[in-house]
Structure formats: structure tokens, C-alpha cells
Design an enzyme around this catalytic site. Structure first.
Site, PDB file in Angstrom:
ATOM      1  CD  GLU A  56      -2.411  -1.378   2.735  1.00 38.58           C
ATOM      2  OE1 GLU A  56      -3.552  -1.840   2.804  1.00 38.58           O
ATOM      3  OE2 GLU A  56      -1.721  -1.106   3.730  1.00 38.58           O
ATOM      4  CG  ASP A 227      -4.758  -4.016   8.514  1.00 43.57           C
ATOM      5  OD1 ASP A 227      -5.019  -5.137   8.021  1.00 43.57           O
ATOM      6  OD2 ASP A 227      -3.620  -3.695   8.888  1.00 43.57           O
TER       7      ASP A 227
HETATM    8  P1  NAD Z   1       2.231 -10.492  13.463  1.00 42.67           P
HETATM    9  O1  NAD Z   1       2.093 -11.464  12.326  1.00 42.67           O
HETATM   10  O2  NAD Z   1       3.580 -10.192  13.988  1.00 42.67           O
HETATM   11  O3  NAD Z   1       1.328 -10.973  14.705  1.00 42.67           O
HETATM   12  C1  NAD Z   1       0.007 -11.419  14.547  1.00 42.67           C
HETATM   13  C2  NAD Z   1      -0.274 -12.487  15.599  1.00 42.67           C
HETATM   14  O4  NAD Z   1      -1.660 -12.862  15.506  1.00 42.67           O
HETATM   15  C3  NAD Z   1       0.538 -13.785  15.401  1.00 42.67           C
HETATM   16  O5  NAD Z   1       1.283 -14.071  16.564  1.00 42.67           O
HETATM   17  C4  NAD Z   1      -0.546 -14.844  15.145  1.00 42.67           C
HETATM   18  O6  NAD Z   1      -0.189 -16.120  15.689  1.00 42.67           O
HETATM   19  C5  NAD Z   1      -1.742 -14.241  15.844  1.00 42.67           C
HETATM   20  N1  NAD Z   1      -3.035 -14.750  15.404  1.00 42.67           N
HETATM   21  C6  NAD Z   1      -3.467 -14.970  14.138  1.00 42.67           C
HETATM   22  N2  NAD Z   1      -4.743 -15.430  14.168  1.00 42.67           N
HETATM   23  C7  NAD Z   1      -5.119 -15.449  15.468  1.00 42.67           C
HETATM   24  C8  NAD Z   1      -6.326 -15.788  16.147  1.00 42.67           C
HETATM   25  N3  NAD Z   1      -7.402 -16.196  15.462  1.00 42.67           N
HETATM   26  N4  NAD Z   1      -6.364 -15.696  17.493  1.00 42.67           N
HETATM   27  C9  NAD Z   1      -5.281 -15.285  18.203  1.00 42.67           C
HETATM   28  N5  NAD Z   1      -4.111 -14.953  17.614  1.00 42.67           N
HETATM   29  C10 NAD Z   1      -4.038 -15.039  16.271  1.00 42.67           C
HETATM   30  O7  NAD Z   1       1.517  -9.160  12.961  1.00 42.67           O
HETATM   31  P2  NAD Z   1       1.655  -7.698  13.593  1.00 42.67           P
HETATM   32  O8  NAD Z   1       2.727  -6.944  12.907  1.00 42.67           O
HETATM   33  O9  NAD Z   1       1.652  -7.810  15.077  1.00 42.67           O
HETATM   34  O10 NAD Z   1       0.275  -7.068  13.095  1.00 42.67           O
HETATM   35  C11 NAD Z   1      -0.949  -7.494  13.665  1.00 42.67           C
HETATM   36  C12 NAD Z   1      -2.080  -7.000  12.815  1.00 42.67           C
HETATM   37  O11 NAD Z   1      -2.178  -5.584  12.922  1.00 42.67           O
HETATM   38  C13 NAD Z   1      -1.913  -7.289  11.333  1.00 42.67           C
HETATM   39  O12 NAD Z   1      -3.154  -7.721  10.819  1.00 42.67           O
HETATM   40  C14 NAD Z   1      -1.516  -5.975  10.732  1.00 42.67           C
HETATM   41  O13 NAD Z   1      -1.895  -5.850   9.385  1.00 42.67           O
HETATM   42  C15 NAD Z   1      -2.282  -5.026  11.623  1.00 42.67           C
HETATM   43  N6  NAD Z   1      -1.761  -3.673  11.705  1.00 42.67           N
HETATM   44  C16 NAD Z   1      -2.671  -2.675  11.757  1.00 42.67           C
HETATM   45  C17 NAD Z   1      -2.245  -1.374  11.879  1.00 42.67           C
HETATM   46  C18 NAD Z   1      -3.258  -0.273  11.992  1.00 42.67           C
HETATM   47  O14 NAD Z   1      -2.896   0.889  11.920  1.00 42.67           O
HETATM   48  N7  NAD Z   1      -4.500  -0.589  12.216  1.00 42.67           N
HETATM   49  C19 NAD Z   1      -0.875  -1.078  11.906  1.00 42.67           C
HETATM   50  C20 NAD Z   1       0.030  -2.117  11.885  1.00 42.67           C
HETATM   51  C21 NAD Z   1      -0.424  -3.424  11.781  1.00 42.67           C
END
Ligand code: NAD
Length: 343
Positions: A56, A227
Site C-alpha cells: 500500500e 485493516d
Molecule cells: P504479526 O504477524 O507479527 O502478529 C500477529 C499475531 O496474531 C501472530 O502471533 C498470530 O499467531 C496471531 N493470530 C493470528 N490469528 C489469530 C487468532 N485467530 N487468534 C489469536 N491470535 C491469532 O503481525 P503484527 O505486525 O503484530 O500485526 C498485527 C495485525 O495488525 C496485522 O493484521 C496488521 O496488518 C495489523 N496492523 C494494523 C495497523 C493499523 O494501523 N491498524 C498497523 C500495523 C499493523
């Protein structure tokens, strides 16, 4: 010359000032930019979707400064040894279009996302909140915990992840920072007794990591992981009995939890709460949801904060990003003659 904060500088900058102070400072910049929301040029981000994930571009500008972030979201990356989210970003001078500041934003995005969650929780969570459930304990989780604590004082965490190693990592990182941590056995167990529930999972499905029966009156849900189109975290029924706050409605309708709702589903843009144009929490029992997707103005604020904070320090270098011929029309002469090897 363009100022550049690389990964090494970023790590040293955080080491010098500390996560907590940085995120608190960033909250102030976010609040001041959200309060002048109308002075920004806004559009939903430009997304390129593939079966692997999304890449993005997130642009915005005010009268003086243009900003953009390049960011990816690849939920299957950790299983292949890569991070789910990586990013870099730029500030440019609107007057001549030159880039003036370039920074790594993988770490900065985690800081700004957490600072944004903290800014919102400060307004919407019940003031007497003591406990947060953290569902998804990957890269964002520790940043979220620290920022929410500095904004609300919450020190008790109930953590849950489908990956036990991620939970152990989160506990290992946060326990030395004096958090009280309970390792839950499910999302519902984590949410039980929590005042705030932060969902930060990554899965490119319309997942339901939190079901309606886990919701209690007065909760604030900080849903940051949904997101992207086709990537949500909440049981859509939860939204029906809650008040939903968003960043920029046109983008959130595409990417947020509300993508599972009709196009006229009622939401409040958070800047309106900050400026007093709309109410925030109105009762002790109301369930509030921050349907966070991440918006360009947050990156603008984070880059602006970083630029100002590193000024006068050694945490950046000057790089030669823009060609600078003496005669601005003689780019060819600046490059010099073609001289093939042996020619
Ligand atoms: P990451 O991959 O490091 O961590 C995600 C975690 O979620 C993993 O440990 C995974 O095992 C766990 N997980 C997946 N499905 C699950 C479930 N059903 N129940 C419990 N745990 C589960 O990712 P990250 O960098 O920590 O990012 C997390 C999320 O936040 C991503 O979806 C990312 O796109 C989003 N994000 C959003 C913003 C925002 O501004 N809103 C900013 C950054 C990241």
C-alpha cells in the site's frame, strides 16, 4: 540534502529516549494533527492486492508538507521468516516538491499505531479501566501494551495468541517492564474481566477472533488487525450494539470491521470527538469500538515527530537523494559523458 533515519538510527533513537516517552510525545503530535483534520488532503490508500498479501501507498499533505508511507501486509510472512508488516516513509517540501526526510517505518509504524490506539483509548475507555486483553501477541503487541499503559495507567494484561511461542515472547518482553501478565487459554478467557480488548491478529480471512458473548458492558475494543478487504477480526454482531469510531470513513468502509456492514452503517470519525464536534463515550455501559485501519495522517504525525526529535542529534544522516545540477536545466551535463569501458 535529505535527512535519513535508517533502522540502526531508529533503534539508537528509541534506546536514547525510550518507548514510553516517544509514544507519549507522538500522541501530542497526533492530537494536534487530528484537531486540524480539515487542513489535510485525504484519500483512501492505494492498495495492490495479491494472493500473498497487500502493498500500500499512504499519501497525505497539508499546505507545507507532503507525506507518504510504503507499507506491506503479508499475514503468511512469519511462517516464511519475514515480518507481516514492513514500511518506510517520506516527508517532502510542498513548495518545491523535494523530499526532505526519509525514514524506516517498520518500527515507526508500530510506535504510531500504538500511539494512535492510546490517543483513542484515552478518550473512549472508561477512566477506571485497569485491565487489557491482548489478542494476538505478534510484532505490534508490546508497543500497544506500553502505549495504552502510558495513556490509561493499565498495567494488567490478559494475553492470547494461537501461537504459544508468540505468547511466551510477549511475556518475556513485557514482564521486565513490570506488567502483570495472565496467559489466557482462549480469546474469550482473555477478554473475561478486561476493560479494554485489543485485537492485533493477522490472518487474511474474515476471522472472528472475538465473539459477541465475550463482550461486557462498558468495554472499549481497540481492533487494529482488521485493516484490509477480506481481513477482519470481530463478530459483526458486536458492532450492532456498540458505537464505532473510525479514522477516515471512506478508507475504513473498504478495509475495517465495518466492511462487513451496510455502506450506511453509522460511524463517528475520531477527529470529531477530539474537537468536540461529536460525543465520545456517553455512558458507563456503552461498548465503544475503535475500528482502526491505520491512516496516512498518523504516518504524517509520526514522521513529523521523528524529524523534530532527531534534529540536533546524531540519529540521522544526510543523504544525496536528489540530483543537484548547478544549472537546474542541465541534468544531462550533471550526469557527464558516456564513457564505455575501453572507449
Ligand atoms: P504479526 O504477524 O507479527 O502478529 C500477529 C499475531 O496474531 C501472530 O502471533 C498470530 O499467531 C496471531 N493470530 C493470528 N490469528 C489469530 C487468532 N485467530 N487468534 C489469536 N491470535 C491469532 O503481525 P503484527 O505486525 O503484530 O500485526 C498485527 C495485525 O495488525 C496485522 O493484521 C496488521 O496488518 C495489523 N496492523 C494494523 C495497523 C493499523 O494501523 N491498524 C498497523 C500495523 C499493523
Amino acid at each position: 540534502m535529505t535527512r535519513f533515519v535508517d533502522v540502526h538510527d531508529m533503534v539508537r533513537w528509541i534506546g536514547r529516549f525510550g518507548h514510553e516517552a516517544i509514544m507519549s510525545g507522538m500522541v501530542e503530535y497526533l492530537e494536534s494533527d487530528f484537531k486540524r483534520w480539515q487542513s489535510f488532503e485525504k484519500s483512501p490508500r492505494v492498495a495492490s492486492h495479491t494472493p500473498f498479501g497487500v502493498i500500500e501507498l499512504m499519501p497525505t499533505s497539508d499546505a507545507d508538507t507532503y507525506a507518504f508511507k510504503y507499507v506491506n501486509g503479508h499475514p503468511s510472512n512469519p511462517a516464511r521468516g519475514f515480518q507481516t508488516v514492513t514500511a518506510f516513509g517520506v516527508l517532502a517540501d510542498v513548495q518545491n516538491g523535494y523530499p526532505v526526510f526519509l525514514a524506516e517505518m517498520t518500527v515507526l509504524t508500530a510506535l504510531r499505531t500504538a500511539a494512535t490506539s492510546a490517543m483513542v483509548a484515552k478518550q473512549l475507555a472508561r477512566p477506571e479501566s485497569t485491565t487489557m486483553a491482548l489478542i494476538g501477541t505478534g510484532s505490534q503487541s508490546e508497543f500497544q501494551s506500553i502505549a495504552i499503559r502510558s495513556a490509561t495507567g493499565i498495567n494488567k494484561l490478559r494475553i492470547w495468541d494461537t501461537d504459544p511461542d508468540a505468547m511466551a515472547k510477549c511475556e518475556r518482553n513485557l514482564e521486565p517492564l513490570n506488567f502483570e501478565i495472565y496467559k489466557a487459554s482462549s480469546a474469550a478467557d482473555a477478554a473475561a474481566g478486561a476493560d479494554i480488548v485489543t485485537t492485533c491478529t493477522a490472518d487474511k480471512t474474515n476471522a472472528q477472533v472475538l465473539h459477541k458473548d465475550a463482550i461486557r458492558p462498558g468495554m472499549h475494543l481497540n481492533a487494529i488487525g482488521g485493516d484490509c478487504p477480506g481481513k477482519t477480526e470481530l463478530d459483526p454482531d458486536i458492532l450492532d450494539e456498540a458505537t464505532v469510531f473510525v479514522e477516515y470513513t471512506p478508507q475504513t468502509r473498504i478495509e475495517g470491521e465495518i466492511q462487513n456492514k451496510p455502506a450506511d452503517f453509522a460511524v463517528t470519525e475520531f477527529w470529531q470527538v477530539l474537537t468536540g464536534k461529536a460525543p465520545g463515550r456517553t455512558s458507563e455501559t456503552q461498548v465503544t469500538i475503535f475500528d482502526s485501519v491505520g491512516f496516512a495522517i498518523e504516518d504524517f504525525s509520526a514522521l513529523r515527530y521523528l524529524r523534530d526529535s532527531v534534529d540536533g542529534t546524531e540519529f540521522f544522516e544526510e543523504i544525496d537523494l536528489v540530483a543537484h545540477p548547478d544549472d537546474p536545466k542541465d541534468l544531462f551535463g550533471f550526469v557527464g559523458a558516456y564513457s564505455p569501458v575501453g572507449g
